[in-house]
Design an enzyme around this catalytic site. Structure first.
Site, PDB file in Angstrom:
ATOM      1  N   TYR A 182      -4.224  59.131  78.854  1.00  0.00           N
ATOM      2  CA  TYR A 182      -3.846  57.811  79.372  1.00  0.00           C
ATOM      3  C   TYR A 182      -3.530  56.858  78.230  1.00  0.00           C
ATOM      4  CZ  TYR A 182      -8.502  55.876  78.250  1.00  0.00           C
ATOM      5  OH  TYR A 182      -9.634  55.440  77.601  1.00  0.00           O
ATOM      6  N   CYS A 183      -2.798  55.799  78.569  1.00  0.00           N
ATOM      7  CA  CYS A 183      -2.445  54.745  77.622  1.00  0.00           C
ATOM      8  C   CYS A 183      -2.214  53.474  78.434  1.00  0.00           C
ATOM      9  CB  CYS A 183      -1.214  55.133  76.803  1.00  0.00           C
ATOM     10  SG  CYS A 183       0.250  55.484  77.813  1.00  0.00           S
ATOM     11  N   THR A 184      -1.556  52.484  77.871  1.00  0.00           N
ATOM     12  CA  THR A 184      -1.406  51.210  78.565  1.00  0.00           C
ATOM     13  C   THR A 184      -0.520  51.330  79.791  1.00  0.00           C
ATOM     14  OG1 THR A 184      -1.645  50.072  76.440  1.00  0.00           O
ATOM     15  CG2 THR A 184      -0.795  48.770  78.295  1.00  0.00           C
TER      16      THR A 184
END
Length: 246
Positions: A182-184
């Site tokens: 996951y990331c932003t």
């Protein structure tokens, strides 16, 4: 009053005319009174823009009328002020730099898991096949320090181009598990998921739409802290509003 509409989006799609797109997008976004950044590359588009709602809606309608961007998944949030100082539209070698040319998301997406399914898996600790679920944060260390999924793997990278080397060092700790990167907003975790699969890590998924979309769909469940964003707002809460600074 939160009167400024902020949008962010990316799409990996083959673009052969980035210079022409740069001029067209700069003209349309400028006419709409928008500020922020748009990055273009042969692999696609990555944008964060803000402005008065009518201008944003007009720009989005214009952009998504083109086949290359018709499926552009937008994330929206609101603020009282425009969090960008100017409008920048740039052509880059990559819309998110990994320095790993064999990873070509425009040729095929990484498998993804939606926010509500991930929340349910994290409730149980396992996926629907009974495998242990772990989350892997693909952001820079200082972003992670503002907030992350509880218990997430954090490899303390300084920039996303460090991720391939970090994977070599940590790959063994992912064996036998369902790994959700996951990331932003989704762009980094998509490339990361493809790289992990290429490196032989099994059962790898990306979180669809990243943290921001997770907040929209599942709130702050299993997430500790706030989400760092690269603009004047600095961090957003799980309700997608700017977190006041002390």
């Amino acid at each position: 009053m939160e009167s400024i509409l902020n949008i962010s989006a990316y799409r990996f799609v083959a673009l052969n005319d980035t210079a022409q797109w740069r001029e067209s997008i700069r003209s349309q976004a400028g006419r709409a009174g928008l500020k922020g950044t748009v990055l273009l590359a042969d692999e696609g588009i990555n944008l964060v823009l803000a402005g008065a709602e009518p201008g944003v809606r007009d720009f989005v309608q214009w952009l998504t009328a083109h086949e290359s961007f018709a499926a552009l998944p937008l994330k929206e949030s609101w603020s009282s002020d425009v969090p960008f100082g100017k409008l920048l539209v740039k052509v880059k070698p990559e819309i998110i730099r990994m320095n790993h040319p064999t990873i070509r998301p425009q040729a095929g997406r990484a498998p993804a898991v939606d926010a509500r399914t991930l929340a349910r898996w994290l409730d149980a600790g396992v996926d629907d096949a009974g495998r242990q679920v772990v989350t892997l944060d693909t952001r820079n260390a200082f972003e992670v320090d503002h907030g992350r999924f509880k218990g997430a793997h954090d490899w303390r990278i300084d920039r996303f181009s460090d991720f391939p080397q970090a994977l070599e060092q940590h790959r063994a700790e992912l064996a036998g598990k369902t790994v959700v990167s996951y990331c932003t907003g989704g762009i980094r975790c998509e490339k990361a998921a493809l790289l992990m699969a290429q490196a032989g890590v099994e059962n790898v998924l990306q979180l669809e739409g990243g943290i921001l979309h997770y907040f929209e769909e599942a709130g702050g469940k299993h997430f500790e802290g706030d989400c760092f964003v690269f603009d004047a707002r600095r961090t957003l809460s799980d309700t997608l509003v700017p977190v006041p600074t002390a």
